[in-house]
Design a protein around this motif. Sequence first.
Motif, PDB file in Angstrom:
ATOM      1  N   GLY A  62      32.805  44.199  45.727  1.00 16.94           N
ATOM      2  CA  GLY A  62      31.909  44.465  44.798  1.00 16.94           C
ATOM      3  C   GLY A  62      31.977  45.887  44.896  1.00 16.94           C
ATOM      4  N   GLN A  63      31.694  46.477  46.276  1.00 17.30           N
ATOM      5  CA  GLN A  63      31.725  47.842  46.466  1.00 17.30           C
ATOM      6  C   GLN A  63      32.691  48.539  45.896  1.00 17.30           C
ATOM      7  OE1 GLN A  63      31.461  48.964  50.773  1.00 17.30           O
ATOM      8  NE2 GLN A  63      31.651  51.268  50.126  1.00 17.30           N
ATOM      9  N   VAL A  64      33.788  48.235  46.361  1.00 16.64           N
ATOM     10  CA  VAL A  64      35.127  48.876  45.904  1.00 16.64           C
ATOM     11  C   VAL A  64      35.445  49.138  44.646  1.00 16.64           C
ATOM     12  CG1 VAL A  64      37.701  48.844  46.061  1.00 16.64           C
ATOM     13  CG2 VAL A  64      36.397  48.569  48.166  1.00 16.64           C
ATOM     14  N   TRP A  65      35.336  47.838  43.664  1.00 12.11           N
ATOM     15  CA  TRP A  65      35.557  47.828  42.310  1.00 12.11           C
ATOM     16  C   TRP A  65      34.442  48.419  41.554  1.00 12.11           C
ATOM     17  CZ3 TRP A  65      40.286  47.570  40.802  1.00 12.11           C
ATOM     18  CH2 TRP A  65      41.182  46.871  41.383  1.00 12.11           C
ATOM     19  N   ALA A  66      33.373  48.319  42.028  1.00 10.05           N
ATOM     20  CA  ALA A  66      32.261  49.184  41.106  1.00 10.05           C
ATOM     21  C   ALA A  66      32.405  50.445  41.350  1.00 10.05           C
ATOM     22  CB  ALA A  66      30.646  48.585  41.818  1.00 10.05           C
ATOM     23  N   GLN A  67      32.639  51.150  42.415  1.00 14.79           N
ATOM     24  CA  GLN A  67      32.740  52.650  42.735  1.00 14.79           C
ATOM     25  C   GLN A  67      33.883  53.002  41.793  1.00 14.79           C
ATOM     26  OE1 GLN A  67      30.464  54.415  44.907  1.00 14.79           O
ATOM     27  NE2 GLN A  67      31.571  55.734  42.994  1.00 14.79           N
ATOM     28  N   THR A  84      23.852  40.423  56.231  1.00 14.95           N
ATOM     29  CA  THR A  84      22.845  40.023  56.922  1.00 14.95           C
ATOM     30  C   THR A  84      23.388  39.802  58.306  1.00 14.95           C
ATOM     31  OG1 THR A  84      23.356  37.508  56.498  1.00 14.95           O
ATOM     32  CG2 THR A  84      21.803  38.856  55.117  1.00 14.95           C
ATOM     33  N   GLU A  85      24.827  39.697  58.514  1.00 18.47           N
ATOM     34  CA  GLU A  85      25.311  39.651  59.888  1.00 18.47           C
ATOM     35  C   GLU A  85      26.415  40.745  59.956  1.00 18.47           C
ATOM     36  OE1 GLU A  85      26.490  35.791  60.970  1.00 18.47           O
ATOM     37  OE2 GLU A  85      24.831  34.935  60.117  1.00 18.47           O
ATOM     38  N   VAL A  86      26.869  41.165  61.162  1.00 18.13           N
ATOM     39  CA  VAL A  86      27.959  42.113  61.266  1.00 18.13           C
ATOM     40  C   VAL A  86      29.081  41.493  61.749  1.00 18.13           C
ATOM     41  CG1 VAL A  86      28.837  44.390  62.291  1.00 18.13           C
ATOM     42  CG2 VAL A  86      26.507  44.156  61.621  1.00 18.13           C
ATOM     43  N   THR A  87      30.348  41.607  61.014  1.00 18.63           N
ATOM     44  CA  THR A  87      31.706  40.931  61.382  1.00 18.63           C
ATOM     45  C   THR A  87      32.535  41.998  61.370  1.00 18.63           C
ATOM     46  OG1 THR A  87      32.122  39.919  59.066  1.00 18.63           O
ATOM     47  CG2 THR A  87      30.586  38.640  60.772  1.00 18.63           C
ATOM     48  N   ALA A  88      33.520  41.982  60.455  1.00 18.94           N
ATOM     49  CA  ALA A  88      34.398  42.959  60.104  1.00 18.94           C
ATOM     50  C   ALA A  88      34.844  42.842  58.527  1.00 18.94           C
ATOM     51  CB  ALA A  88      35.837  42.674  61.012  1.00 18.94           C
ATOM     52  N   CYS A  89      35.307  43.678  57.994  1.00 23.85           N
ATOM     53  CA  CYS A  89      36.006  43.459  56.640  1.00 23.85           C
ATOM     54  C   CYS A  89      37.279  42.885  56.921  1.00 23.85           C
ATOM     55  CB  CYS A  89      36.198  44.825  56.192  1.00 23.85           C
ATOM     56  SG  CYS A  89      36.804  44.793  54.231  1.00 23.85           S
ATOM     57  N   ASN A  90      37.390  41.553  56.252  1.00 23.54           N
ATOM     58  CA  ASN A  90      38.251  40.489  56.689  1.00 23.54           C
ATOM     59  C   ASN A  90      39.832  41.282  55.958  1.00 23.54           C
ATOM     60  OD1 ASN A  90      40.120  38.134  55.486  1.00 23.54           O
ATOM     61  ND2 ASN A  90      38.375  37.346  57.122  1.00 23.54           N
ATOM     62  N   GLU A  91      40.772  40.953  56.962  1.00 21.49           N
ATOM     63  CA  GLU A  91      42.072  41.418  56.604  1.00 21.49           C
ATOM     64  C   GLU A  91      42.772  41.244  55.427  1.00 21.49           C
ATOM     65  OE1 GLU A  91      44.632  41.059  59.986  1.00 21.49           O
ATOM     66  OE2 GLU A  91      43.576  42.634  61.107  1.00 21.49           O
ATOM     67  N   ARG A  92      42.281  40.034  54.922  1.00 22.14           N
ATOM     68  CA  ARG A  92      42.776  39.151  53.784  1.00 22.14           C
ATOM     69  C   ARG A  92      42.077  40.157  52.686  1.00 22.14           C
ATOM     70  NH1 ARG A  92      41.526  35.543  57.531  1.00 22.14           N
ATOM     71  NH2 ARG A  92      43.107  34.054  58.003  1.00 22.14           N
ATOM     72  N   THR A  93      40.974  40.409  52.597  1.00 19.88           N
ATOM     73  CA  THR A  93      40.455  41.296  51.643  1.00 19.88           C
ATOM     74  C   THR A  93      41.179  42.589  51.440  1.00 19.88           C
ATOM     75  OG1 THR A  93      38.268  40.450  52.089  1.00 19.88           O
ATOM     76  CG2 THR A  93      38.293  42.619  50.796  1.00 19.88           C
ATOM     77  N   ILE A  94      41.421  43.162  52.655  1.00 17.58           N
ATOM     78  CA  ILE A  94      42.290  44.474  52.521  1.00 17.58           C
ATOM     79  C   ILE A  94      43.630  44.259  52.014  1.00 17.58           C
ATOM     80  CG2 ILE A  94      43.206  46.216  53.819  1.00 17.58           C
ATOM     81  CD1 ILE A  94      40.154  46.532  53.559  1.00 17.58           C
ATOM     82  N   ALA A  95      44.217  43.072  52.321  1.00 16.78           N
ATOM     83  CA  ALA A  95      45.634  43.001  52.011  1.00 16.78           C
ATOM     84  C   ALA A  95      45.678  42.697  50.403  1.00 16.78           C
ATOM     85  CB  ALA A  95      46.245  41.529  52.480  1.00 16.78           C
ATOM     86  N   SER A  96      44.525  42.270  49.889  1.00 16.93           N
ATOM     87  CA  SER A  96      44.524  41.855  48.352  1.00 16.93           C
ATOM     88  C   SER A  96      44.215  43.319  47.596  1.00 16.93           C
ATOM     89  CB  SER A  96      43.435  41.043  47.972  1.00 16.93           C
ATOM     90  OG  SER A  96      43.140  40.831  46.587  1.00 16.93           O
ATOM     91  N   GLU A 187      42.441  36.250  42.822  1.00 15.50           N
ATOM     92  CA  GLU A 187      41.601  35.694  41.841  1.00 15.50           C
ATOM     93  C   GLU A 187      40.363  36.368  41.895  1.00 15.50           C
ATOM     94  OE1 GLU A 187      41.279  31.472  39.897  1.00 15.50           O
ATOM     95  OE2 GLU A 187      40.304  31.627  42.122  1.00 15.50           O
ATOM     96  N   ARG A 188      39.719  36.331  43.056  1.00 16.43           N
ATOM     97  CA  ARG A 188      38.244  36.806  43.321  1.00 16.43           C
ATOM     98  C   ARG A 188      38.316  38.331  43.041  1.00 16.43           C
ATOM     99  NH1 ARG A 188      36.646  34.066  41.605  1.00 16.43           N
ATOM    100  NH2 ARG A 188      36.832  32.313  43.333  1.00 16.43           N
ATOM    101  N   SER A 189      39.298  39.150  43.628  1.00 15.97           N
ATOM    102  CA  SER A 189      39.307  40.647  43.531  1.00 15.97           C
ATOM    103  C   SER A 189      39.198  40.737  41.932  1.00 15.97           C
ATOM    104  CB  SER A 189      40.543  41.124  44.314  1.00 15.97           C
ATOM    105  OG  SER A 189      40.508  42.326  44.104  1.00 15.97           O
ATOM    106  N   LEU A 190      40.207  40.146  41.272  1.00 15.31           N
ATOM    107  CA  LEU A 190      40.357  40.346  39.937  1.00 15.31           C
ATOM    108  C   LEU A 190      39.177  40.151  38.899  1.00 15.31           C
ATOM    109  CD1 LEU A 190      42.211  41.167  37.399  1.00 15.31           C
ATOM    110  CD2 LEU A 190      43.104  38.517  37.319  1.00 15.31           C
TER     111      LEU A 190
END
Length: 203
Positions: A62-67, A84-96, A187-190
Amino acid sequence: MKTKKNLFPKLQSKIDALNFDTISPTRKKELQPLINYVAEHHDKTAQINFICTHNSRRSQFGQVWAQVAADYYDVKAACFSSGTEVTACNERTIASLIRFGFEIEKEGIENPLYKLKYGFEPTLISVFSKRFDHPKNPKTNFAAVMTCAHADENCPYIPGAELRIPIRYMDPKLFDDSLEEEARYDERSLQIATEMFYVFSNI
């Protein structure tokens, strides 16, 4: 669609192929409050914080595509993401995002900072996992876009938010480590790209 000459060619081709007709009338009604918010605030830079539980997939998209969409249509907007919790930006998100044409630099290991470039000018988006109250996020005068049901239902109050807008997305995490993984993340990114470009095209 408008041509943004400084975008990387692969990313530009993805944007050229976006089809707003894939957005249903019902979904367009759900997006309208965000359109209204940006339209009312863009003269002084609309601030938008995309929020999901772990700030690792949907909120980052959302952040990336909106910007990118805001820059594409020359709309004054500053887009953020958090959880609401801290984890990491998932590598699969980055790969997409890489498959869509972004160039990405990674700093750190446990909760990496990813720097996303999308054009030949100094166009840069930084993403990493953080709570909604992180210092990098706005404290007041922003819209909180709730991208997942869990965060929407379990975090009823976002301090400082002028407006809370539920725009929920299915979680691609359901397909992690499956044969459908790449397709479902893309699909979700698109979907998010299409909807954010629809939003900013209406400002």
